[in-house]
Design a protein around this motif. Sequence first.
Motif, PDB file in Angstrom:
ATOM      1  N   ARG A   1       0.788  -1.207   0.080  1.00 51.79           N
ATOM      2  CA  ARG A   1       0.028  -0.113   0.081  1.00 51.79           C
ATOM      3  C   ARG A   1       0.766   1.390  -0.036  1.00 51.79           C
ATOM      4  O   ARG A   1       0.572   2.224  -0.453  1.00 51.79           O
ATOM      5  CB  ARG A   1      -1.067  -0.134   1.242  1.00 51.79           C
ATOM      6  N   GLN A   2       2.120   1.311   0.361  1.00 52.34           N
ATOM      7  CA  GLN A   2       2.950   2.071   0.445  1.00 52.34           C
ATOM      8  C   GLN A   2       3.940   2.131  -0.785  1.00 52.34           C
ATOM      9  O   GLN A   2       4.779   2.995  -0.909  1.00 52.34           O
ATOM     10  CB  GLN A   2       3.873   2.072   1.692  1.00 52.34           C
ATOM     11  N   LYS A   3       3.574   1.394  -1.635  1.00 53.99           N
ATOM     12  CA  LYS A   3       4.356   1.224  -2.852  1.00 53.99           C
ATOM     13  C   LYS A   3       5.658   1.083  -2.851  1.00 53.99           C
ATOM     14  O   LYS A   3       6.540   1.653  -3.367  1.00 53.99           O
ATOM     15  CB  LYS A   3       3.822   2.417  -3.899  1.00 53.99           C
ATOM     16  N   ARG A   4       5.994   0.312  -1.895  1.00 52.70           N
ATOM     17  CA  ARG A   4       7.512  -0.023  -1.527  1.00 52.70           C
ATOM     18  C   ARG A   4       7.914  -1.333  -2.239  1.00 52.70           C
ATOM     19  O   ARG A   4       9.126  -1.843  -1.711  1.00 52.70           O
ATOM     20  CB  ARG A   4       7.669  -0.017   0.067  1.00 52.70           C
TER      21      ARG A   4
ATOM     22  N   TYR B   1       8.082  -2.183  -8.798  1.00 47.36           N
ATOM     23  CA  TYR B   1       6.904  -2.012 -10.137  1.00 47.36           C
ATOM     24  C   TYR B   1       6.802  -3.227 -10.874  1.00 47.36           C
ATOM     25  O   TYR B   1       5.718  -3.692 -11.050  1.00 47.36           O
ATOM     26  CB  TYR B   1       7.221  -1.024 -10.834  1.00 47.36           C
TER      27      TYR B   1
ATOM     28  N   VAL C   1      -4.489  -0.732 -13.468  1.00 45.30           N
ATOM     29  CA  VAL C   1      -4.336   0.713 -13.059  1.00 45.30           C
ATOM     30  C   VAL C   1      -5.800   0.936 -12.211  1.00 45.30           C
ATOM     31  O   VAL C   1      -6.847   0.411 -12.601  1.00 45.30           O
ATOM     32  CB  VAL C   1      -3.961   1.456 -14.448  1.00 45.30           C
TER      33      VAL C   1
ATOM     34  N   SER D   1       2.611   3.735 -15.525  1.00 42.00           N
ATOM     35  CA  SER D   1       3.555   4.098 -14.428  1.00 42.00           C
ATOM     36  C   SER D   1       3.225   3.605 -13.021  1.00 42.00           C
ATOM     37  O   SER D   1       1.798   3.359 -12.899  1.00 42.00           O
ATOM     38  CB  SER D   1       3.964   5.645 -14.560  1.00 42.00           C
ATOM     39  N   TYR D   2       3.966   3.488 -12.172  1.00 39.90           N
ATOM     40  CA  TYR D   2       3.566   3.147 -10.733  1.00 39.90           C
ATOM     41  C   TYR D   2       2.433   3.778  -9.966  1.00 39.90           C
ATOM     42  O   TYR D   2       1.478   3.387  -9.557  1.00 39.90           O
ATOM     43  CB  TYR D   2       4.868   3.133  -9.857  1.00 39.90           C
ATOM     44  N   ASN D   3       2.522   5.164 -10.444  1.00 36.33           N
ATOM     45  CA  ASN D   3       1.401   6.031  -9.499  1.00 36.33           C
ATOM     46  C   ASN D   3       0.085   5.966 -10.308  1.00 36.33           C
ATOM     47  O   ASN D   3      -0.859   6.122  -9.586  1.00 36.33           O
ATOM     48  CB  ASN D   3       1.748   7.422  -9.933  1.00 36.33           C
ATOM     49  N   GLU D   4       0.034   5.096 -11.504  1.00 40.63           N
ATOM     50  CA  GLU D   4      -1.578   4.733 -12.018  1.00 40.63           C
ATOM     51  C   GLU D   4      -1.826   3.430 -11.574  1.00 40.63           C
ATOM     52  O   GLU D   4      -3.172   3.163 -11.505  1.00 40.63           O
ATOM     53  CB  GLU D   4      -1.277   4.589 -13.507  1.00 40.63           C
TER      54      GLU D   4
ATOM     55  N   ASP E   1      -3.417   0.482  -9.380  1.00 44.08           N
ATOM     56  CA  ASP E   1      -4.413   0.280  -8.570  1.00 44.08           C
ATOM     57  C   ASP E   1      -4.129  -0.789  -7.351  1.00 44.08           C
ATOM     58  O   ASP E   1      -4.346  -2.149  -7.619  1.00 44.08           O
ATOM     59  CB  ASP E   1      -5.887  -0.321  -9.417  1.00 44.08           C
TER      60      ASP E   1
END
Length: 794
Positions: free
Chosen positions: A673-676, A679, A726, A743-746, A748
Amino acid sequence: MKTMFWLLDINYEVKNDTPEIWLWGIDDSGKRVLLIDRAFPAYFYAVVEDGANPQRVVEEIEKEQYSLVVKLEVVERKFFGKSVKAIKVYCKNPDVIPRCARVLRSIEGVKDCLEDDVRYSMQYLTDNNVIPCGWHEAEVAEEKNTTSIHVDKVYTINLPPKSIEKAEAPRLKILGFSSICYGKEGSPKPDRNPVIIISTKTSTGEAKQFLAQEDKNDKLILEEFIDYVRKFDPDIIVGYGINTQDWPYLSERCRKLGFRLNIDRAGTEPHTSVYGHVSLTGRANIDLLDFADEFPEVKIKTLENMADYLGVMKIEKRTLIEDMDFPGYWDDKDRREVLKKFSMENTDSVMGIVEALLDFAMQLSNLVSLPLDHVGTVAVGFRVEWFLIKHAKKIGELIPKRIEQSYRPYVGGLVLTPKPGLHENIAVLDFKAMYPNIMIAYNLSPDTYIASDEPIPYSGVFEAPEVKHTFRKEPPGFYKEVLTYLINVREEIRSKMKTLSAKSVEYRVLDARQKAVKVITNAAYGYAGWIGARWYKKPVAEAATAWGRSTIHNAIKMAEKAGLKVVYGDTDSIFLSYEPEKIEPLSKEVEEKLGLEIKPDKVYTRIFFTEAKKRYAGLLPDGQLDFVGLEVIRGDWAAIAKKVQGKVLEIILKEQSPKKAARFVQQYVSELRQKRVPYRDLIIWKTLTKPVEEYEIKASHVEAAKMLTAKGWTLTVGDKVGYVVVAGTGRLYERVKPYMLASYNEVDVEYYVTKQIIPVAARILESFGITEEQMLVSKAEERETRKLTDFFGS
DNA sequence: GCGTTCAATGTACCT
DNA sequence: ACAGGTACATTGAACGCG
C-alpha cells in the motif's frame, strides 16, 4: 572407393527428371563432404484388394499407360500386422507421386495407396537405415565439384551407405548469433528498420560484433555478416528464436537492400519448409527456442531465463534491455556500449545453451531419424511417429495414412481428493513408467485390438476393466515391441553409464541418448490417443488409462489393508504414511499382483493439502520446499502474490505458525500500500493462445495486447503479454495497461491487495482458521503503522 | 433498471 | 498438432426483483 561420413543434413533435388539425394556430412578426416545418390527410386505402394490377383492389377495399371510410372513390382508386406499383397509403384520422380497415387486409387483391385505421403528424403533414410547424426560408410566415386557447392569433396554414391556404430560426433564448427534491430514505432519492420548489431561467436572461441554505421545504414553489416559466415563455414548455426525472428528479418532486409542472404552451402537463401523450420542447405540451423518446451519449469521462455535455468548465465549478472529501449540505447554513445554488451551476452547465452543441449538434440535426431534441423521444430507427436515409421520399415509394415478423425474424448487418470491440512512423514510411491508398462503388459496396440464383433483368437485376450476393450495376448503387437525395445535400450544405456566417468565424452553422449529414449517412451501413450496419429487407436489409449485406474485403485486397497494411511494420489502416484517396514512388503505385493513396478519417490517431512486436487506444498528432509500446482509456481500471477504465498507456506511448513504467517501477510500488504514493492513485481503475464480477433470475450491480456498492437508492436500466438492493473472504474479488462505503457502511480494497489495477495494467502491460511480480515489491517491501523515505520524506519 | 447468479471462456497447471 | 483431469478468475447473459 570407400568413405566414412557423419550425416549432418539431407535434401533432394530433381535434375532433368531424375531425383538426387544429397547427403551433407563430415568425413573421418574432418572434410566437409556432399554425397549424391542418384539410384534411389521414388515410389509408393498400391495395396491389392483381398482376393484380387495382384498380377491382374498390375496389368490394369499398365493399361493406363501411365507415363509417370517407371516400374511395378508385386511385393509382400504387412499392414497392422496382417499380411497383404501390394504393388510397389516406382515413379519418375518424387514430385509426381501424389498425382500417380490419385489415379491408381480408382483402379479396380487397388484397395488403397500408401506411403505416397512420406517424403522422398525420409523414405531414403528409413529404407536404407541411413541415420542423421550418425556415422556411415559408403562406396563412392569422387565427382568434380562443378556447381557452386561449398564443400571439400563431392561424391557419387554407388551403393547405399551402411550405418556404423560410433557414438562420438566429429568436431563440428558451430556459429552462434543474435541480432538487434532499430525501430522506434514498435516492432522493427524489415522494410524500413535497419539491423544495428549482429553478435557472433564460434565454437573455436572467436567472438565478433557487426555494427551498423553511424547513420544506421546496415548494408555493410549485413554483407560483412554474410561474408563472415561463408568464411567460417559452420556446420551448425544456432540462435534463439531465429526461425521466426532473425532469419525472416535478415532475409527480407537483405532483399530490400538489393542482395541475397546467401549463407548456406549450396548458394541459396534460407528457406522455410515443412514444419515451419528454416533450412540452410548443407548446414544444420538450430533454433534453441524449439527445445525450450523440454523445460516446463521455465515459465517464460526468454533467452535469459533459459540461460539462467541451465546455469549458463545467471540472470542477476545479466545486462537486460527491453526491446522498446533499443533505439534509446543506440542513439546514446555511452549507452550504446551497454547495448553492445547485452547483444554479446545474448550470443554467449546461445553458445552456452547449445553446449548444454546439442548432445540431446543430436541423439534425438539420431533416434527418430529426423535431420538435426528438423527434430527440434516438429511437435512431440511427430518425433514419436518417425521413430515408429523407422521401426515399421524394419519389420516390413506399411506406413498407415493419417486419417482425419473426429475428436472423441475418453476417461483418463484417477485423481484422489486429498485429505486437507498438514500431515507429517508422508511417502510418495510412483508407478514406474506406468502407461508404457501397461501397454506392454496387456499388449495394447492397434494391431492387437479385437473389436467386439471379431472372434476371440486362440491365444486368448486381455480385457480392460470398465471399458471392456480386448486385445489378443499373442503375438506381441507393434507398440509392445517398440516400447519393450525402448525400455530395454534405456536400461542398457544406464548400466553402461555406471561404468564410465561422469565427465567422459561417452558418458555425456549416453546420458543424452537415454534422455531422448525416455522422451519417446513417455510420449507413446499420448501418441496412441492423438487423433492426428498414423497409429491412432482410441481403445488403446482408453484401455491404458482404464488399467491405470484399476491398478492404482488396487494398490491403494493393498496399502490400506497393510495399515497405511493414504492421503492423496494422482494417476500413477500414491501419498501415504511413511512406515518403511510396511512400504517395503507393499511394493513387493503390488509388483507381484499387479504386474507393475512401484517405487518410493520421496518422503515429505511435512506436507500441506488444501481441499483442491493437484495443489500441495511439501517440506523435504533437507529443508527444501516443494510447491505443486499452487499460485506460487504459476506464471499468471503477479510476483507479489507468488512471493507472499511462498513465504506463507514456508512459515506454515517450517514453523507451523499460522499467526506468524498472517502477520507476514499484514506486513506485506502494508508495504504494498505504500508502494514499497518493485513495480515489476506487479506485472501479470498471460499467453496469447489465439489471434487477438478470435477471442470470444474481453480478456485483460488481450486488451493489453491490443494497446501494444496499436503502438506498432507485433504480437503473435504464443507471445506473453505483461500488464498491470491501473486505477479506474468498470470491468477489469478496462483497467489494464501493458506494463511498459503504465507507471507506478497509476497502479490500482487495492486490486493487488484484494485480488492477488489476499486470495492466495487465504487459500492456505483459511484451513488454519484465519480469516481474510485477520490478514488485513484496518485503514486506521495502517496509518498508525505507517507513522511508526516512518519514524523508526522499517 | 440494477444487482446477483451461473455457465462459458480462458489460462496454466498435474501426471 | 501427444493424452485427460483439475483449479481458478473473469466475463456476460440469464435471472430475479417489483
